[in-house]
Design an enzyme around this catalytic site. Structure first.
Site, mmCIF file in Angstrom:
data_model
loop_
_atom_site.group_PDB
_atom_site.id
_atom_site.type_symbol
_atom_site.label_atom_id
_atom_site.label_comp_id
_atom_site.label_asym_id
_atom_site.label_seq_id
_atom_site.Cartn_x
_atom_site.Cartn_y
_atom_site.Cartn_z
ATOM 1 N N LEU A 1 42.579 69.049 47.344
ATOM 2 C CA LEU A 1 42.010 68.189 48.371
ATOM 3 C C LEU A 1 41.026 69.021 49.179
ATOM 4 C CD1 LEU A 1 45.160 66.312 49.813
ATOM 5 C CD2 LEU A 1 43.463 65.404 48.205
ATOM 6 N N ASP A 2 39.962 68.395 49.679
ATOM 7 C CA ASP A 2 39.019 69.106 50.532
ATOM 8 C C ASP A 2 39.745 69.660 51.756
ATOM 9 O OD1 ASP A 2 37.016 68.356 48.803
ATOM 10 O OD2 ASP A 2 36.326 66.684 50.040
ATOM 11 N N LYS A 3 39.182 70.701 52.334
ATOM 12 C CA LYS A 3 39.787 71.341 53.498
ATOM 13 C C LYS A 3 40.097 70.337 54.602
ATOM 14 C CE LYS A 3 38.891 74.880 57.022
ATOM 15 N NZ LYS A 3 37.950 75.925 57.506
ATOM 16 N N ARG B 1 33.676 60.711 49.137
ATOM 17 C CA ARG B 1 32.651 60.924 50.163
ATOM 18 C C ARG B 1 31.257 60.655 49.602
ATOM 19 N NH1 ARG B 1 34.149 66.873 51.939
ATOM 20 N NH2 ARG B 1 32.531 66.527 53.516
#
Length: 328
Positions: A160-162, A260
């Site tokens: 997962l993205d930060k 996104r």
């Protein structure tokens, strides 16, 4: 600009005083937009490198143009090939160190963990963040993970993205890792997210199938481009709040920044997204994106099991605020 990268591990640099072991990452670019200064061109191409750091690399002769050392002020020309070597610190190539950091465990058996990752935490170490990642925490609480998978990403099945929160599966054995990786590769995993986006998508539900690849102009970003890899995102409208909409988003593929990029591509970027949303958010310092459902076959039993996670505190505050505002 075409880009290639390769990592050369444990090279040895010699000088008259000492021997130093280090790692180098090497990048190559072909110039398709001429006229820029060399340092400016590379600052747009290389992720995580500032213009000053690039100037330092040029000064130390780690950058060549068609095989020749050049100056930072050199104006690049069409068809030239630029090579960049970036020495990495030892702490970026050595195995991550265990750190006593908190973990939120949703489920655990002998083969896997389901953790609820908080926003603001990177999944594994990388340039600029060699510690205080999810992997550092996992190694403290589960030391045997150091023998599962890659040394820099032990037990990691997916990412997962930060600044994205939510559910992640962690393999506790090598056999479980292979099992889970195959499920992800075969696209048999259920992955659903809550996403708050600008505007009101029309239609209210749909499927986005734009390929995703590195943005040819801004290498720090991904983009919906014809030359990218196949990417499929489904969405359903759950709540409309006038200027923003809460979506339930499902992923069939798992490209970098997929939700996104896809939502921005249809004109509805995520609220709080500092990369893909040109409109700055006054209500949230990070993207409103939470992995709320994860379903797959358990490696030890084969049973398909679904795990769920409610909105974290910061996103729930935004959601409750929108509900109250709508009721006024």
């Amino acid at each position: 600009m075409l880009s290639m990268t390769r990592e050369l591990l444990h090279l040895t640099a010699m000088n008259s005083m000492m021997t130093e072991c280090y790692s180098i990452k090497e990048f190559s670019f072909e110039v398709t937009t001429p006229g820029q200064r060399l340092d400016l061109f590379l600052s747009e191409e290389l992720i995580g490198q500032t213009r000053s750091s690039i100037q330092n690399l040029i000064l130390k002769k780690y950058v060549t143009v068609n095989g020749q050392v050049s100056k930072a002020s050199y104006k690049v020309k069409t068809g030239e090939f630029i090579s960049v070597k970036i020495p990495l610190a030892l702490d970026q190539t050595n195995p991550p160190i265990p750190q006593n950091l908190p973990l939120t465990i949703v489920y655990e058996d002998s083969t896997l963990l389901i953790v609820n990752k908080a926003a603001g935490i990177s999944v594994h170490p990388g340039p600029g963040h060699s510690s205080h990642t999810l992997v550092n925490a996992l190694l403290w609480h589960y030391p045997d993970l150091q023998n599962v998978g890659e040394s820099l990403r032990p037990g990691i099945v997916h990412r997962l993205d930060k600044d994205t929160s939510g559910l992640m599966a962690i393999a506790k054995t090598s056999k479980a890792l292979k099992n889970l990786q195959k499920q992800w590769k075969d696209r048999t995993v259920t992955k659903r997210y809550w996403a708050l986006v600008q505007g009101c998508p029309s239609p209210k539900s749909g499927i986005i199938e734009f390929p995703i690849g590195r943005d040819p102009r801004y290498r720090q970003k991904m983009a919906a481009i014809a030359s990218g890899k196949p990417a499929i995102t489904s969405y359903q409208t759950k709540e409309e709040f006038g200027t923003v909409t809460l979506l339930d988003v499902s992923l069939e593929t798992g490209r970098t920044h997929q939700i996104r990029v896809h939502m921005a591509a249809i004109g509805h970027p995520l609220v709080g997204d500092q990369i893909y949303n040109k409109k700055s958010s006054t209500i949230l310092p990070r993207q409103f994106l939470h992995a709320h459902t994860l379903g797959f076959h358990l490696p030890n039993s084969g049973n398909f099991t679904t795990f769920c996670s409610s909105l974290p505190h910061d996103l729930n505050l935004v959601y409750e605020g929108l509900l109250q505002e709508r009721e006024r």
